[in-house]
Structures are given as C-alpha cells and as structure tokens.
Design a protein around this motif. Structure first.
Motif, mmCIF file in Angstrom:
data_model
loop_
_atom_site.group_PDB
_atom_site.id
_atom_site.type_symbol
_atom_site.label_atom_id
_atom_site.label_comp_id
_atom_site.label_asym_id
_atom_site.label_seq_id
_atom_site.Cartn_x
_atom_site.Cartn_y
_atom_site.Cartn_z
ATOM 1 N N THR A 1 0.835 -1.204 0.000
ATOM 2 C CA THR A 1 0.000 0.000 0.000
ATOM 3 C C THR A 1 0.866 1.249 0.000
ATOM 4 O O THR A 1 0.609 2.200 -0.750
ATOM 5 C CB THR A 1 -0.940 0.007 1.225
ATOM 6 N N ARG A 2 1.903 1.265 0.810
ATOM 7 C CA ARG A 2 2.823 2.423 0.874
ATOM 8 C C ARG A 2 3.549 2.607 -0.460
ATOM 9 O O ARG A 2 3.699 3.745 -0.933
ATOM 10 C CB ARG A 2 3.846 2.250 2.000
ATOM 11 N N ALA A 3 3.979 1.506 -1.062
ATOM 12 C CA ALA A 3 4.649 1.590 -2.360
ATOM 13 C C ALA A 3 3.700 2.146 -3.422
ATOM 14 O O ALA A 3 4.099 2.955 -4.272
ATOM 15 C CB ALA A 3 5.176 0.218 -2.780
ATOM 16 N N THR A 4 2.448 1.738 -3.344
ATOM 17 C CA THR A 4 1.442 2.226 -4.291
ATOM 18 C C THR A 4 1.166 3.714 -4.084
ATOM 19 O O THR A 4 1.013 4.468 -5.047
ATOM 20 C CB THR A 4 0.147 1.403 -4.160
ATOM 21 N N GLU A 5 1.132 4.153 -2.841
ATOM 22 C CA GLU A 5 0.936 5.577 -2.552
ATOM 23 C C GLU A 5 2.104 6.409 -3.082
ATOM 24 O O GLU A 5 1.903 7.491 -3.641
ATOM 25 C CB GLU A 5 0.761 5.792 -1.044
ATOM 26 N N ALA A 6 3.316 5.903 -2.919
ATOM 27 C CA ALA A 6 4.492 6.603 -3.451
ATOM 28 C C ALA A 6 4.429 6.654 -4.973
ATOM 29 O O ALA A 6 4.768 7.676 -5.584
ATOM 30 C CB ALA A 6 5.776 5.904 -2.998
ATOM 31 N N PHE A 7 3.976 5.569 -5.583
ATOM 32 C CA PHE A 7 3.825 5.516 -7.035
ATOM 33 C C PHE A 7 2.819 6.563 -7.506
ATOM 34 O O PHE A 7 3.073 7.305 -8.469
ATOM 35 C CB PHE A 7 3.375 4.109 -7.439
ATOM 36 N N ASP A 8 1.691 6.668 -6.819
ATOM 37 C CA ASP A 8 0.674 7.666 -7.175
ATOM 38 C C ASP A 8 1.231 9.086 -7.068
ATOM 39 O O ASP A 8 0.953 9.942 -7.914
ATOM 40 C CB ASP A 8 -0.561 7.519 -6.290
ATOM 41 N N ALA A 9 2.024 9.334 -6.029
ATOM 42 C CA ALA A 9 2.618 10.667 -5.848
ATOM 43 C C ALA A 9 3.585 10.997 -6.978
ATOM 44 O O ALA A 9 3.603 12.123 -7.490
ATOM 45 C CB ALA A 9 3.335 10.749 -4.504
ATOM 46 N N VAL A 10 4.370 10.010 -7.401
ATOM 47 C CA VAL A 10 5.322 10.238 -8.492
ATOM 48 C C VAL A 10 4.582 10.440 -9.807
ATOM 49 O O VAL A 10 4.994 11.254 -10.641
ATOM 50 C CB VAL A 10 6.353 9.085 -8.579
ATOM 51 N N LEU A 11 3.484 9.733 -9.992
ATOM 52 C CA LEU A 11 2.682 9.942 -11.207
ATOM 53 C C LEU A 11 2.144 11.366 -11.259
ATOM 54 O O LEU A 11 2.131 11.995 -12.324
ATOM 55 C CB LEU A 11 1.524 8.946 -11.277
ATOM 56 N N ALA A 12 1.697 11.875 -10.130
ATOM 57 C CA ALA A 12 1.207 13.256 -10.083
ATOM 58 C C ALA A 12 2.345 14.225 -10.395
ATOM 59 O O ALA A 12 2.155 15.194 -11.141
ATOM 60 C CB ALA A 12 0.610 13.558 -8.712
#
Length: 147
Positions: A81-92
């Motif tokens: 979940t944390r890795a996915t949240e970091a991924f979403d932030a980088v996509l933004a």
C-alpha cells in the motif's frame, strides 16, 4: 506477461519490487523534465512502458481477485500500500512536469509562428493595381493546437 508467484506473500513481494522500480523510473523521467532535459527521459521509456504494462495487468488481476494477496502477511500488504501511494505521488509529479513542458513547448511554437506571421506582413507591399504584392518566398508552417 504476468507475475509467477508461489503464494500470496511472494506475489505481494514481487508487486512491491515492481511498484518501487516503476516509481523510480518515473521519478527519473520527471526529474529530467523538471530540469528541462527531456531528452534524458528517453532512456527510461522502454523499460517504463514494459513495467507499466505489467503493473496494469497485475493490479487488474488483484482488483478482480483480492484472494491473490489476502493471505500475505499484513506487514507486507501495508508495504505494498505504501509503495502504491508513493507511485501515485510520483505519477502526479510526472503529470505536472509534462504539463509544464507542454506549456513551454506550445509557447515557443506560438512565438515562432507569430514572428513568421509578422515578418510576412512586413514584406507585403502594394502593386500597380493596388493589390498586396508579396516580396518574400512562400513559407509554410503547421500548428497543432492539441500538441
């Protein structure tokens, strides 16, 4: 292509590795755009595309069948979940960097087009019959308003 996992814990671990690698690649590309060196981002495109396709495929599988990861240890699922949240932030972040690059590019193209247009009208004169007579050679320019 799909992840070949032995069990739910293995699948979660592989998803974490995939997500973190994809996040790192996208961050490198975003940094290149932010530093106004988009040509440097090109070196990451092939691997990013391959991993993004795998990520899309695997996230769709897990969304459709949550049992694939349910029996994994809670700590590993939280890490995913944390890795996915970091991924979403980088996509933004990448989205903002690409939008800035697009805006700059459009501004440059518009400035060039306006300069070409102003030079065309400066060279126009009136002929003997009162019609506008062009003294410059024909020049074409194409503008894509959606670029």
């Amino acid at each position: 292509m799909a992840i070949a996992a032995h069990d739910a814990a293995d699948r979660v671990d592989q998803l974490i590795i995939l997500t973190e690698r994809l996040t790192a690649l996208i961050a490198l590309g975003a940094a290149a755009f932010e530093q106004r060196r988009p040509h440097e981002a090109a070196q990451y495109v092939e691997e990013t595309s391959r991993l993004a396709n795998l990520y899309r495929h695997e996230s769709t599988r897990v969304r459709a069948n949550p049992a694939l990861i349910e029996s994994a240890p809670l700590a590993r699922r939280v890490a995913l979940t944390r890795a996915t949240e970091a991924f979403d932030a980088v996509l933004a972040r990448q989205g903002r960097a690409l939008e800035a690059a697009r805006t700059i590019t459009e501004g440059l193209v518009r400035a060039i087009a306006e300069e070409v247009a102003s030079q065309r009208t400066e060279n126009a004169g009136y002929g003997a019959a009162g019609a506008i007579q062009r003294t410059d050679a024909p020049t074409s320019i194409t503008l894509n308003q959606r670029a």
